[in-house]
Design a protein around this motif. Structure first.
Motif, PDB file in Angstrom:
ATOM      1  N   PRO A 156       0.816  -1.225   0.000  1.00 19.07           N
ATOM      2  CA  PRO A 156       0.000   0.000   0.000  1.00 19.07           C
ATOM      3  C   PRO A 156       0.847   1.272   0.000  1.00 19.07           C
ATOM      4  O   PRO A 156       1.864   1.341   0.690  1.00 19.07           O
ATOM      5  CB  PRO A 156      -0.805  -0.110   1.303  1.00 19.07           C
ATOM      6  CG  PRO A 156      -0.012  -1.041   2.166  1.00 19.07           C
ATOM      7  CD  PRO A 156       0.711  -1.980   1.253  1.00 19.07           C
ATOM      8  N   ASN A 157       0.403   2.271  -0.761  1.00 21.29           N
ATOM      9  CA  ASN A 157       1.064   3.587  -0.775  1.00 21.29           C
ATOM     10  C   ASN A 157       0.492   4.439   0.363  1.00 21.29           C
ATOM     11  O   ASN A 157      -0.387   5.278   0.155  1.00 21.29           O
ATOM     12  CB  ASN A 157       0.776   4.305  -2.103  1.00 21.29           C
ATOM     13  CG  ASN A 157       1.586   3.740  -3.236  1.00 21.29           C
ATOM     14  OD1 ASN A 157       2.770   3.446  -3.085  1.00 21.29           O
ATOM     15  ND2 ASN A 157       0.950   3.572  -4.382  1.00 21.29           N
ATOM     16  N   ASN A 158       0.988   4.225   1.571  1.00 23.15           N
ATOM     17  CA  ASN A 158       0.378   4.890   2.737  1.00 23.15           C
ATOM     18  C   ASN A 158       1.316   5.888   3.428  1.00 23.15           C
ATOM     19  O   ASN A 158       0.994   6.403   4.498  1.00 23.15           O
ATOM     20  CB  ASN A 158      -0.078   3.833   3.751  1.00 23.15           C
ATOM     21  CG  ASN A 158       1.094   2.989   4.250  1.00 23.15           C
ATOM     22  OD1 ASN A 158       2.252   3.373   4.099  1.00 23.15           O
ATOM     23  ND2 ASN A 158       0.802   1.845   4.837  1.00 23.15           N
ATOM     24  N   GLU A 159       2.468   6.165   2.814  1.00 28.55           N
ATOM     25  CA  GLU A 159       3.501   6.946   3.505  1.00 28.55           C
ATOM     26  C   GLU A 159       2.992   8.314   3.979  1.00 28.55           C
ATOM     27  O   GLU A 159       3.343   8.777   5.057  1.00 28.55           O
ATOM     28  CB  GLU A 159       4.729   7.173   2.597  1.00 28.55           C
ATOM     29  CG  GLU A 159       5.521   5.928   2.259  1.00 28.55           C
ATOM     30  CD  GLU A 159       4.899   5.113   1.134  1.00 28.55           C
ATOM     31  OE1 GLU A 159       3.893   5.583   0.542  1.00 28.55           O
ATOM     32  OE2 GLU A 159       5.372   3.997   0.860  1.00 28.55           O
ATOM     33  N   LEU A 160       2.134   8.938   3.173  1.00 33.92           N
ATOM     34  CA  LEU A 160       1.730  10.319   3.467  1.00 33.92           C
ATOM     35  C   LEU A 160       0.850  10.427   4.709  1.00 33.92           C
ATOM     36  O   LEU A 160       0.785  11.471   5.341  1.00 33.92           O
ATOM     37  CB  LEU A 160       0.952  10.904   2.288  1.00 33.92           C
ATOM     38  CG  LEU A 160       1.756  11.374   1.080  1.00 33.92           C
ATOM     39  CD1 LEU A 160       0.810  11.807  -0.026  1.00 33.92           C
ATOM     40  CD2 LEU A 160       2.691  12.518   1.460  1.00 33.92           C
ATOM     41  N   PHE A 161       0.128   9.359   5.030  1.00 33.14           N
ATOM     42  CA  PHE A 161      -0.888   9.482   6.079  1.00 33.14           C
ATOM     43  C   PHE A 161      -0.839   8.361   7.111  1.00 33.14           C
ATOM     44  O   PHE A 161      -1.706   8.233   7.955  1.00 33.14           O
ATOM     45  CB  PHE A 161      -2.284   9.554   5.441  1.00 33.14           C
ATOM     46  CG  PHE A 161      -2.480   8.557   4.333  1.00 33.14           C
ATOM     47  CD1 PHE A 161      -2.793   7.247   4.607  1.00 33.14           C
ATOM     48  CD2 PHE A 161      -2.341   8.946   2.999  1.00 33.14           C
ATOM     49  CE1 PHE A 161      -2.955   6.326   3.588  1.00 33.14           C
ATOM     50  CE2 PHE A 161      -2.499   8.024   1.960  1.00 33.14           C
ATOM     51  CZ  PHE A 161      -2.808   6.714   2.270  1.00 33.14           C
ATOM     52  N   LYS A 162       0.210   7.542   7.072  1.00 31.71           N
ATOM     53  CA  LYS A 162       0.217   6.339   7.914  1.00 31.71           C
ATOM     54  C   LYS A 162       0.234   6.643   9.413  1.00 31.71           C
ATOM     55  O   LYS A 162      -0.160   5.807  10.211  1.00 31.71           O
ATOM     56  CB  LYS A 162       1.378   5.429   7.531  1.00 31.71           C
ATOM     57  CG  LYS A 162       2.729   6.025   7.759  1.00 31.71           C
ATOM     58  CD  LYS A 162       3.808   5.055   7.390  1.00 31.71           C
ATOM     59  CE  LYS A 162       5.136   5.703   7.700  1.00 31.71           C
ATOM     60  NZ  LYS A 162       6.222   5.272   6.918  1.00 31.71           N
TER      61      LYS A 162
END
Ligand SMILES: Cc1cc2nc3c(=O)[nH]c(=O)nc-3n(C[C@H](O)[C@H](O)[C@H](O)COP(=O)(O)OP(=O)(O)OC[C@H]3O[C@@H](n4cnc5c(N)ncnc54)[C@H](O)[C@@H]3O)c2cc1C
Length: 305
Positions: A241-247
């Protein structure tokens, strides 16, 4: 000083989920901006033929995404591609999304950043490692490539590569069996141009200057190593998952996917999520679009209330 823009909703990610959300947001009379770090279309751009999208028995993934993009553009949604999102602040009433050029102040945010391929874990890096045969296969016409993975993607993309004239494929799978549909396995292995190996990993790559020369393969049962000459590597090991911005602010599942309710609402008020980034069983274009629809309508309800 960066330009400040006030909008109703910022949509992060321009795959089918994000573009559908943009269409519904615009039609609900919300001012929407869609921010995409690459080009719109998402994973579908790298799918050669889509054969399960109702209304087209078969259509090229890129063509389908182009049509979706035209629909978005017809509604005057602001779309920023190749956009570098530096930070997001989601917890206040005003959500702040900062790119390298603009600071967006929004009432709601829709997260639709999808997934990215799992990288090949080897010590040596090189430019000839790829994750998409449709995007990057062309230059390997007449050459030899290594395919890593034994699932449907690996077998489907291998068939595509032989179709465009790649001379030979070595395919490796870590487990002691392949996971692709039997019919796809039969089609690929029946070409006589594929050396498919189970219980095999890539130990390392052999690079001279900037050019890949070979891959060192290792049998995980015997420990035996063999160096195989290849010009390119195509990796199909699944997605993350591309979650880096909001993890750090949005509740995620164990696997890093966003936990959203039936209205695509996350744990943060005013923050919705849609598509493959969500924790769910079925990841398809149609389900991503359904999520995008719900997220935009729920965002509209949140903003109006
Ligand atoms: C090999 C393969 C074949 C497939 N074939 C089919 C098929 O035939 N039929 C079908 O229905 N489904 C298919 N799928 C599944 C389908 O592609 C996905 O379910 C669908 O693309 C999900 O859409 P999405 O918008 O949620 O995510 P994505 O399509 O992944 O789009 C997410 C977008 O967000 C962008 N993004 C990521 N991080 C950021 C960030 N930080 N800032 C801004 N933007 C960002 C990405 O660049 C991308 O454009 C396939 C998937 C794969 C991997």
């Amino acid at each position: 000083m960066k330009e400040q823009k006030n909008v109703d909703v910022v949509i992060l990610g321009g795959g089918p989920a994000g573009m559908t959300a943009a269409i519904y947001a615009a039609r609900a009379n919300l001012s929407a901006v869609l921010l995409e770090e690459s080009v719109t279309g998402g994973l579908v751009n790298s799918t050669y033929t889509v054969e399960n999208f109702p209304s087209y028995t078969t259509i090229h993934g890129m063509e389908l995404m182009q049509k979706m993009r035209e629909h978005v553009d017809s509604l005057d949604v602001e779309v920023e591609e190749v956009c570098d999102i530096e930070s997001v602040s989601l917890e206040g009433d005003v959500k702040v999304v900062e790119t390298d050029e603009v600071v967006y102040n929004a009432k709601a945010v829709i997260l639709s950043t999808g997934r990215k391929p799992i990288p090949l874990d080897v010590p040596t890096e090189c430019d000839q490692v790829h994750h998409c045969a449709i995007c990057d296969g062309g230059p390997y016409k007449g050459k030899r490539v290594l395919v890593v993975g034994g699932g449907n993607s690996a077998f489907d993309e291998s068939l595509y590569m032989l179709g465009i004239g790649i001379e030979h494929i070595t395919l490796v799978e870590k487990m002691d069996r392949f996971f692709a549909a039997q019919s796809t396995q039969d089609s690929l292995l029946g070409t006589g141009k594929v050396d498919a190996r189970k219980s095999t990993i890539v130990h390392d790559l052999v690079v001279e200057g900037d050019t890949l020369k070979a891959a060192v393969l290792e049998n995980v049962e015997t420990g035996e190593r063999e160096t195989v000459a290849v010009d390119g590597v195509f990796v199909f090991l699944g997605q993350l998952p591309n979650n880096e911005l909001f993890k750090d602010v949005v509740t995620l599942s164990k696997g890093g996917y966003v936990v959203a309710d039936q209205h695509m609402a996350t744990n943060v008020p005013g923050v919705f999520s849609a598509g493959d980034i969500n924790d769910k069983h079925y990841r398809q274009i149609t389900t991503a679009m359904a999520d995008g629809t719900i997220a935009a309508l729920a965002a509209e309800r949140y903003i109006r209330s």
